[in-house]
Design an enzyme around this catalytic site. Structure first.
Site, short mmCIF file in Angstrom:
data_model
loop_
_atom_site.label_atom_id
_atom_site.label_comp_id
_atom_site.label_asym_id
_atom_site.label_seq_id
_atom_site.Cartn_x
_atom_site.Cartn_y
_atom_site.Cartn_z
N CYS A 3 0.86 -1.20 0.00
CA CYS A 3 0.00 0.00 0.00
C CYS A 3 0.89 1.24 0.00
O CYS A 3 1.70 1.43 0.89
CB CYS A 3 -0.91 -0.01 1.22
N CYS A 6 0.53 3.38 3.23
CA CYS A 6 1.16 2.72 4.40
C CYS A 6 2.67 2.92 4.32
O CYS A 6 3.32 3.19 5.34
CB CYS A 6 0.83 1.24 4.43
N ASN A 85 -12.43 11.11 -1.51
CA ASN A 85 -12.92 10.41 -2.69
C ASN A 85 -13.02 8.93 -2.35
O ASN A 85 -12.06 8.35 -1.83
CB ASN A 85 -11.96 10.61 -3.86
N HIS A 98 -7.93 8.51 2.63
CA HIS A 98 -7.18 9.76 2.77
C HIS A 98 -8.13 10.92 2.55
O HIS A 98 -9.13 10.81 1.85
CB HIS A 98 -6.01 9.82 1.78
N HIS A 100 -8.18 14.99 1.48
CA HIS A 100 -7.49 16.13 0.88
C HIS A 100 -7.85 17.37 1.68
O HIS A 100 -9.04 17.63 1.92
CB HIS A 100 -7.95 16.34 -0.56
P1 AMP Z 1 -7.43 10.27 -4.76
O1 AMP Z 1 -7.54 10.54 -6.22
O2 AMP Z 1 -8.49 10.91 -3.92
O3 AMP Z 1 -7.27 8.79 -4.46
O4 AMP Z 1 -6.11 11.01 -4.29
C1 AMP Z 1 -4.83 10.46 -4.35
C2 AMP Z 1 -3.89 11.62 -4.20
O5 AMP Z 1 -2.62 11.12 -3.85
C3 AMP Z 1 -3.71 12.43 -5.50
O6 AMP Z 1 -4.05 13.78 -5.25
C4 AMP Z 1 -2.23 12.26 -5.82
O7 AMP Z 1 -1.65 13.42 -6.38
C5 AMP Z 1 -1.66 11.92 -4.46
N1 AMP Z 1 -0.43 11.13 -4.50
C6 AMP Z 1 -0.22 9.98 -5.19
N2 AMP Z 1 1.02 9.52 -4.97
C7 AMP Z 1 1.61 10.40 -4.11
C8 AMP Z 1 2.89 10.49 -3.50
N3 AMP Z 1 3.84 9.57 -3.72
N4 AMP Z 1 3.16 11.54 -2.70
C9 AMP Z 1 2.21 12.48 -2.47
N5 AMP Z 1 0.98 12.44 -3.01
C10 AMP Z 1 0.68 11.43 -3.82
ZN ZN Z 2 -2.42 1.40 3.60
#
Ligand code: AMP
Ligand code: ZN
Length: 112
Positions: A3, A6, A85, A98, A100
């Site tokens: 993950c 994680c 989301n 998560h 935002h």
């Molecule tokens: P969601 O589309 O709600 O699942 O959001 C996932 C978010 O994680 C997106 O806004 C991505 O830009 C962010 N994201 C993905 N990989 C990383 C990473 N390695 N570091 C920081 N943010 C990330």
């Molecule tokens: Zn996880």
């Protein structure tokens, strides 16, 4: 478990820390959608908002306590938006719940 979030919470994948405590980790989104864009996660793996129940809801409370602390620390006094989301139609792309935290611009409503 394989993950991404994680691994970020464990420090196995680098991130830019915004806030950390024993239950919550927050870091800068890699693709920011606002001048301030944090991702806030519980350290415990929960796959999505559809899996919140009485066994893990204290982790979600801790996330929202962190939201208020981050907003105060970052002086987000003009306001902010918290977004979750969930699932395919919700636009969830990472399978670890998560939130935002978006701020420092006027955010349109309703979202697209
Ligand atoms: P969601 O589309 O709600 O699942 O959001 C996932 C978010 O994680 C997106 O806004 C991505 O830009 C962010 N994201 C993905 N990989 C990383 C990473 N390695 N570091 C920081 N943010 C990330
Ligand atoms: Zn996880």
């Amino acid at each position: 478990m394989d993950c991404l979030f994680c691994k970020i919470a464990a420090g196995e994948i680098p991130s830019t820390e915004i806030y950390s405590d024993d239950k919550v980790y927050a870091f800068k989104d890699i693709d920011p959608q606002a001048p301030f864009h944090a991702i806030i996660i519980p350290r415990n793996h929960i796959s999505g908002a559809d899996k919140i129940d009485s066994s893990n809801s204290s982790d979600i409370s801790a996330v929202f306590e962190a939201v208020a602390k981050i907003a105060a620390d970052q002086n987000l006094d003009k306001g902010f938006r918290v977004v979750n989301n969930c699932g395919e139609d919700g636009g969830q792309t990472v399978g670890h719940i998560h939130f935002h935290l978006l701020a420092r611009r006027n955010l349109a409503w309703p979202p697209g």
